[in-house]
Write a protein that holds these residues in place. Structure first.
Motif, PDB file in Angstrom:
ATOM      1  N   GLY A 186       0.795  -1.209   0.000  1.00 27.52           N
ATOM      2  CA  GLY A 186       0.000   0.000   0.000  1.00 27.52           C
ATOM      3  C   GLY A 186       0.832   1.265   0.000  1.00 27.52           C
ATOM      4  O   GLY A 186       2.073   1.237  -0.045  1.00 27.52           O
ATOM      5  N   SER A 187       0.147   2.395   0.046  1.00 28.83           N
ATOM      6  CA  SER A 187       0.807   3.703   0.113  1.00 28.83           C
ATOM      7  C   SER A 187      -0.120   4.666   0.834  1.00 28.83           C
ATOM      8  O   SER A 187      -1.324   4.414   0.984  1.00 28.83           O
ATOM      9  CB  SER A 187       1.146   4.222  -1.287  1.00 28.83           C
ATOM     10  N   LEU A 188       0.450   5.788   1.268  1.00 27.58           N
ATOM     11  CA  LEU A 188      -0.280   6.709   2.140  1.00 27.58           C
ATOM     12  C   LEU A 188      -0.136   8.144   1.649  1.00 27.58           C
ATOM     13  O   LEU A 188       0.970   8.592   1.328  1.00 27.58           O
ATOM     14  CB  LEU A 188       0.263   6.592   3.568  1.00 27.58           C
ATOM     15  N   LEU A 189      -1.253   8.839   1.582  1.00 25.59           N
ATOM     16  CA  LEU A 189      -1.292  10.277   1.309  1.00 25.59           C
ATOM     17  C   LEU A 189      -1.644  10.976   2.611  1.00 25.59           C
ATOM     18  O   LEU A 189      -2.712  10.725   3.185  1.00 25.59           O
ATOM     19  CB  LEU A 189      -2.333  10.590   0.235  1.00 25.59           C
ATOM     20  N   VAL A 190      -0.750  11.842   3.111  1.00 22.52           N
ATOM     21  CA  VAL A 190      -0.971  12.502   4.397  1.00 22.52           C
ATOM     22  C   VAL A 190      -1.236  13.988   4.208  1.00 22.52           C
ATOM     23  O   VAL A 190      -0.875  14.583   3.186  1.00 22.52           O
ATOM     24  CB  VAL A 190       0.235  12.304   5.348  1.00 22.52           C
ATOM     25  N   PHE A 191      -1.877  14.590   5.229  1.00 26.10           N
ATOM     26  CA  PHE A 191      -2.079  16.033   5.208  1.00 26.10           C
ATOM     27  C   PHE A 191      -1.744  16.609   6.574  1.00 26.10           C
ATOM     28  O   PHE A 191      -1.801  15.923   7.595  1.00 26.10           O
ATOM     29  CB  PHE A 191      -3.503  16.396   4.772  1.00 26.10           C
ATOM     30  N   GLU A 192      -1.388  17.898   6.581  1.00 24.95           N
ATOM     31  CA  GLU A 192      -0.901  18.557   7.796  1.00 24.95           C
ATOM     32  C   GLU A 192      -1.827  19.653   8.299  1.00 24.95           C
ATOM     33  O   GLU A 192      -1.906  19.890   9.506  1.00 24.95           O
ATOM     34  CB  GLU A 192       0.480  19.179   7.532  1.00 24.95           C
ATOM     35  N   ARG A 193      -2.476  20.357   7.399  1.00 24.54           N
ATOM     36  CA  ARG A 193      -3.262  21.517   7.793  1.00 24.54           C
ATOM     37  C   ARG A 193      -4.714  21.115   8.013  1.00 24.54           C
ATOM     38  O   ARG A 193      -5.311  20.444   7.158  1.00 24.54           O
ATOM     39  CB  ARG A 193      -3.193  22.594   6.717  1.00 24.54           C
ATOM     40  N   PRO A 194      -5.307  21.519   9.126  1.00 18.11           N
ATOM     41  CA  PRO A 194      -6.720  21.177   9.361  1.00 18.11           C
ATOM     42  C   PRO A 194      -7.624  21.609   8.213  1.00 18.11           C
ATOM     43  O   PRO A 194      -8.590  20.909   7.890  1.00 18.11           O
ATOM     44  CB  PRO A 194      -7.049  21.926  10.652  1.00 18.11           C
ATOM     45  N   GLU A 195      -7.284  22.735   7.572  1.00 19.30           N
ATOM     46  CA  GLU A 195      -8.141  23.218   6.487  1.00 19.30           C
ATOM     47  C   GLU A 195      -8.046  22.351   5.232  1.00 19.30           C
ATOM     48  O   GLU A 195      -8.841  22.502   4.290  1.00 19.30           O
ATOM     49  CB  GLU A 195      -7.803  24.671   6.150  1.00 19.30           C
ATOM     50  N   SER A 196      -7.067  21.427   5.180  1.00 16.56           N
ATOM     51  CA  SER A 196      -6.940  20.528   4.040  1.00 16.56           C
ATOM     52  C   SER A 196      -7.882  19.329   4.129  1.00 16.56           C
ATOM     53  O   SER A 196      -8.023  18.582   3.161  1.00 16.56           O
ATOM     54  CB  SER A 196      -5.499  20.017   3.914  1.00 16.56           C
ATOM     55  N   ARG A 197      -8.510  19.168   5.268  1.00 15.21           N
ATOM     56  CA  ARG A 197      -9.349  17.974   5.465  1.00 15.21           C
ATOM     57  C   ARG A 197     -10.491  17.909   4.453  1.00 15.21           C
ATOM     58  O   ARG A 197     -10.814  16.835   3.923  1.00 15.21           O
ATOM     59  CB  ARG A 197      -9.897  17.950   6.888  1.00 15.21           C
TER      60      ARG A 197
END
Length: 412
Positions: free
Chosen positions: A140-151
């Motif tokens: 598998g692979s993972l796409l991550v996000f850091e900013r709450p507004e990116s949710r």
């Protein structure tokens, strides 16, 4: 042409060309593989190593219009257009924008999805038949996000992918930390794609396939193909070491394919190159269990046998401009803050390669000129992902099979 040097000449010894050569040899054809470089020394040597079956959308959407000014102004941005190259790139970008209309955009998505859906199985078959399944990690692979507004954007992307049948799971920040504990605790969560994976070294993959191709009878000649023409019931190629006469030719030389296609078919193909960069970190092992991409920073990190590879960025500057290796080093700066402790760049090496891209984001996989000319190029970011399946399709085309309309040359 009563006498042929080979049944089929394959021009291009990257991952697509080598996979096709092996498939054709296994079908009993005499195959001559031609490239001015050693096998796997082009874009196939330095790609991100990600089996990107989840990437079913074209290389751009309408948001590119908003980003054009920054593309021209920011030399270190994730998407850069060299202003000196703009006049030559303008017709390609015009076609790209026309393909963002709903109907052609949907056609592109369907075409990419059809290739990607069969890619993992094709790789399992190909690596299995040469006894090298160890080269692929199906983790598998993972796409991550850091900013709450990116949710919100991430949730919208998840929905679009689910509509296209992509296997995807939403992960909380806690799930990200449990799977990849060395990542920063500032990460908010991400999307996990279970039907993807990564190769432990893309160059070793090409070499393994090449060795299997040689064992199957493929001949390799290090020479530059400079032109070609249809002749009699075959094809005559001009090269740096004289002519090659073949019953069929397969053009699979990536970003360098357009000139030969024009010579053989008379068709001007709107092929351009997205210059991609990587930074290889040999001092980094064990940081990640699988490939991780950053939503906001727009780059990917892939664990490999020889270290951690940071890859990404898109640069439109053509085939001739020198590389801007600052863009490769920028990848290390982008990684800062992604981990609890910053990555070790000791001994790091930068690289640049050419991704062959067509304005509808689909490759050309076709047979033309009464079957004398086969085509397999233009896979953009997905050459590694789609190579094994492309080899199977080319094998059918070489035997007289038909190509799906979405990938035909005459769509241009």
């Amino acid at each position: 042409m009563a006498n042929f040097d080979t049944d089929i000449a394959v021009v291009g010894a990257g991952i697509v060309g080598v996979a096709c050569a092996l498939q054709l040899a296994r079908q009993g054809k005499r195959v001559l593989l031609l490239d001015r470089q050693a096998p796997g020394h082009g874009a196939s040597w330095g790609n991100a190593g990600h089996l990107a079956t989840e990437q079913v959308f074209p290389i751009a959407d309408l948001s590119i219009l908003k980003r054009l000014p920054s593309m021209l102004m920011d030399p270190m941005g994730p998407l850069r257009l060299d202003w000196k190259y703009l006049p030559r790139a303008l017709p390609w970008f015009t076609r790209l924008l026309l393909n963002l209309r709903p109907v052609p955009f949907g056609r592109s998505v369907a075409g990419i999805r059809a290739l990607n859906e069969g890619s993992l199985g094709a790789w399992q078959r190909l690596l299995g038949c040469i006894g090298r399944l160890d080269l692929l990690r199906e983790d598998g692979s993972l796409l991550v996000f850091e900013r709450p507004e990116s949710r919100v954007a991430l949730q919208a992307l998840c929905g679009r992918m689910q509509q296209q049948g992509v296997a995807v799971d939403g992960w909380s920040a806690q799930q990200v930390r449990e799977a990849a504990p060395q990542l920063s605790e500032a990460l908010q969560g991400g999307l996990f794609f279970p039907r993807t994976g990564h190769f432990i070294d893309p160059y070793r993959v090409v070499n393994a396939l090449f060795e299997a191709a040689l064992a199957a009878g493929v001949q390799f000649s290090s020479r530059e193909v400079t032109g070609g023409r249809l002749q009699g019931d075959g094809v005559c190629l001009a090269s740096s070491q004289g002519q090659v006469r073949a019953r069929q030719v397969l053009v699979a030389c990536g970003a360098h394919s357009a000139t030969l296609v024009k010579a053989l078919t008379g068709k001007a193909v709107p092929l351009d190159t997205e210059r991609g960069y990587h930074l290889m970190l040999p001092a980094e092992h064990g940081r990640l269990p699988f490939a991780v991409t950053s939503l906001e920073r727009k780059f990917i990190m892939t664990p490999m046998t020889d270290g951690l590879r940071l890859a990404g960025t898109v640069e439109f500057a053509g085939l001739d401009a020198p590389p801007s290796m600052q863009r490769a080093w920028q990848l290390h700066r982008l990684s800062q803050g992604m981990f609890k402790q910053d990555l070790n760049a000791d001994g790091a090496t930068p690289w640049m390669g050419f991704r062959p891209s067509l304005p509808d984001s689909l490759p050309v996989i076709d047979r033309v000129a009464d079957g004398r000319v086969l085509l397999a190029f233009g896979h953009q970011h997905l050459g590694l992902t789609q190579a094994a399946l492309t080899g199977e399709w080319v094998g059918r085309l070489a035997g007289g099979g038909d190509c799906a309309g979405a990938y035909r040359l005459d769509r241009f």
